[in-house]
Design an enzyme around this catalytic site. Structure first.
Site, PDB file in Angstrom:
ATOM      1  N   CYS A 172       0.799  -1.219   0.000  1.00 23.19           N
ATOM      2  CA  CYS A 172       0.000   0.000   0.000  1.00 23.19           C
ATOM      3  C   CYS A 172       0.837   1.276   0.000  1.00 23.19           C
ATOM      4  CB  CYS A 172      -0.963  -0.033   1.179  1.00 23.19           C
ATOM      5  SG  CYS A 172      -1.877  -1.586   1.189  1.00 23.19           S
ATOM      6  N   HIS A 305      -3.103   8.085   6.135  1.00 25.41           N
ATOM      7  CA  HIS A 305      -3.306   6.754   5.545  1.00 25.41           C
ATOM      8  C   HIS A 305      -4.683   6.263   5.971  1.00 25.41           C
ATOM      9  CE1 HIS A 305      -2.169   3.018   3.695  1.00 25.41           C
ATOM     10  NE2 HIS A 305      -2.337   2.336   4.812  1.00 25.41           N
ATOM     11  N   HIS A 342      -9.871   1.752  -0.027  1.00 23.87           N
ATOM     12  CA  HIS A 342      -8.428   1.600  -0.048  1.00 23.87           C
ATOM     13  C   HIS A 342      -8.010   1.087  -1.429  1.00 23.87           C
ATOM     14  CE1 HIS A 342      -4.387   0.906   0.976  1.00 23.87           C
ATOM     15  NE2 HIS A 342      -4.514   0.367   2.167  1.00 23.87           N
TER      16      HIS A 342
END
Lengths: 429, 84
Positions: A172, A305, A342
């Site tokens: 990620c 995040h 996400h």
């Protein structure tokens, strides 16, 4: 000021164009409208049957892409979903930058730095599903679309990019790391123009994997709330065009923002869990600030995040407190994953675009409000240290004087990346 | 199967390569398949080989993947009829 002699002083790098594909649709306009409205694109989805999985939501790119754009290319039928997202975002970003594509050979020197977690994994899953049930229906061409470097390569092929083309795959953090690599290449003069970003599509591998780790919530992602929940899957792509600021101004174009610095670190702690102390994430943010030559006090908001998982949000909050001290409690957060989910290897890229848009519009996008649809697991909420609720925006926050922002990407494997963007206020390069 | 070989090949090309906006009857027997004409490429050639092998129950060797055999529906048709 810590970094007066760094390359960052010698060559400021502008974001001259942005492109995006998200659960809000194909383009930056639907992305900004959706973010600003604070309505989540996380919902039931169609890409594959979620019946076998624990959870059933994702921010899917549901609509077909606009006709004429990339669909006109002969190769479209063979491109993976991630390739298609990447190509459309790149075409939008380059057009927005006012650059003519496809690029003529070697003038300007153009490179691509791209992040992806799974590339054409969805297409490979479709191939193998056909292969084990009815081999005659398995398309060997689907395997050509499998590669994780597919999205970046597709951009290069269709836009005539003949400089360096590289893919970063560090879970990620991929998108943010790709932007950091592109920043370095523009500063050093290796390229005149960098197309940087990431793309990922929904697939069963990641959907099942994050579910097995209990890193996905049955409800929609609600990061940094007292009743936080997460993560939720998204898909899409984002591309930023990076050029020396002087080059953008010389050709009479309008910079959208300045990519002032990038930093990275690793927790060296666990395969999937972050170091709960947040020290690795804090080191990445500190490195990005140092690279930008900016003190923490110059940062006016943070695009966190913010996956909403108990482990991430707790560690990230600890990191923000280390970097910003008591001021962390007053720093507004933009929590893009609460809206588009996400995007994994593309998360850092779409959150970079969201940060640029917030600086450009002088307004921070909110996160969805309202009640949490599913109650927290027993004992879960009580174990979480309280986070200041004032950080989370329930409505757009006008911040026209915002000078700079940090965007964080904290990945499995402990890889941390941070980017610093500065508002372009029209001063000379 | 009553369908003649060239028509079966045209249907296979459109179906197995997922060509949008092209119907089998739009492909001419003598028109080039690769580069010019239909504009297929090397990945299409691999998909087409797999499809032809399944459809006609034949094996196509790598060295037979030459331009002559795959240059048009007509040449492919002659090649296949020589095998079956």
């Amino acid at each position: 000021m810590t970094n007066e002699t760094a390359a960052g002083r010698a060559c400021r790098v502008a974001v001259s164009g942005v492109g995006a594909v998200s659960g809000f649709g194909w383009g930056v306009v639907p992305l900004w409208e959706g973010l600003r409205a604070g309505r989540s694109a996380i919902r039931p989805f169609q890409r594959f049957d979620s019946a076998l999985h624990r959870t059933h939501l994702a921010a899917e790119v549901a609509a077909e892409p606009p006709a004429g754009l990339a669909r006109a290319c002969r190769e479209w039928r063979r491109l993976s979903q991630a390739d298609r997202f990447a190509l459309c975002a790149a075409l939008e970003a380059v057009a927005g930058a006012g650059l003519a594509a496809p690029f003529a050979d070697a003038d300007p020197t153009v490179g691509v730095w791209f992040g992806s977690s799974t590339g054409g994994m969805f297409e490979s899953e479709e191939f193998f599903r056909a292969f084990v049930t009815d081999r005659r229906r398995a398309r060997v061409g689907a395997l050509a679309a499998q590669q994780v470097n597919g999205p970046g390569d597709a951009i290069a092929r269709h836009l005539g990019v003949t400089g360096p083309v590289a893919t970063v795959s560090s879970a990620c953090a991929s998108g943010a790391l790709a932007l950091g690599a592109a920043l370095a290449a523009v500063r050093s003069g290796e390229v005149d123009v960098a197309l940087a970003g990431g793309a990922d599509s929904l697939c069963q591998l990641t959907y099942a994997g994050f579910n097995a780790l209990r890193s996905v919530d049955e409800g929609a992602c609600r990061p940094f709330r007292a009743d936080r929940a997460g993560m939720s899957f998204g898909e899409g792509a984002a591309v930023l065009v990076l050029e020396p600021l002087a080059r953008v101004l010389a050709r009479g174009a309008e910079p959208l923002a300045v990519l002032a610095g990038a930093g990275a670190s690793c927790d060296a702690h666990h395969m999937t869990a972050p170091d709960p102390s947040g020290s690795g994430a804090a080191a990445a943010v500190a490195a990005a600030l140092c690279d930008a030559g900016l003190p923490p006090s110059a940062i006016d908001f943070v695009n966190a995040h913010g996956t909403g998982t108990p482990l991430n949000d707790t560690a990230e909050w600890a990191a923000l407190q280390q970097v910003f001290g008591e001021r962390a409690e007053r720093l507004p957060l933009t929590l893009t994953k609460a809206l588009v989910g996400h995007l994994l290897g593309s998360a850092g890229a779409i959150e970079a675009v969201a940060t640029v848009l917030c600086l450009r519009h002088g307004e921070l996008h909110p996160a969805p409000g309202g009640a949490r649809p599913v109650p927290p697991a027993e004992g879960e909420a009580a174990e979480l240290p309280p986070l200041p609720a004032s950080l989370v925006l329930d409505r757009p926050l006008p911040l026209p004087a915002a000078r700079a922002a940090v965007s964080t990407s904290l990945a499995f494997g402990g890889s941390n990346a941070a980017l610093v963007f500065a508002r372009w206020a029209g001063q000379a390069a | 199967m009553s369908e003649v070989v060239p028509n079966r090949i045209k249907r296979l090309i459109v179906e197995s390569l997922h060509l949008e906006g092209i119907r089998p009857e739009m492909i001419e027997d003598e028109a080039p398949l690769f580069g010019e004409g239909l504009g297929l490429d090397s990945v299409d050639a691999l998909e087409l080989v797999v499809a032809l092998e399944k459809e006609f129950g034949i094996k196509i060797k790598s060295q037979e993947l030459g331009r002559e055999v795959f240059s048009s529906v007509s040449s492919l048709s002659q090649f296949i009829e020589g095998r079956t």
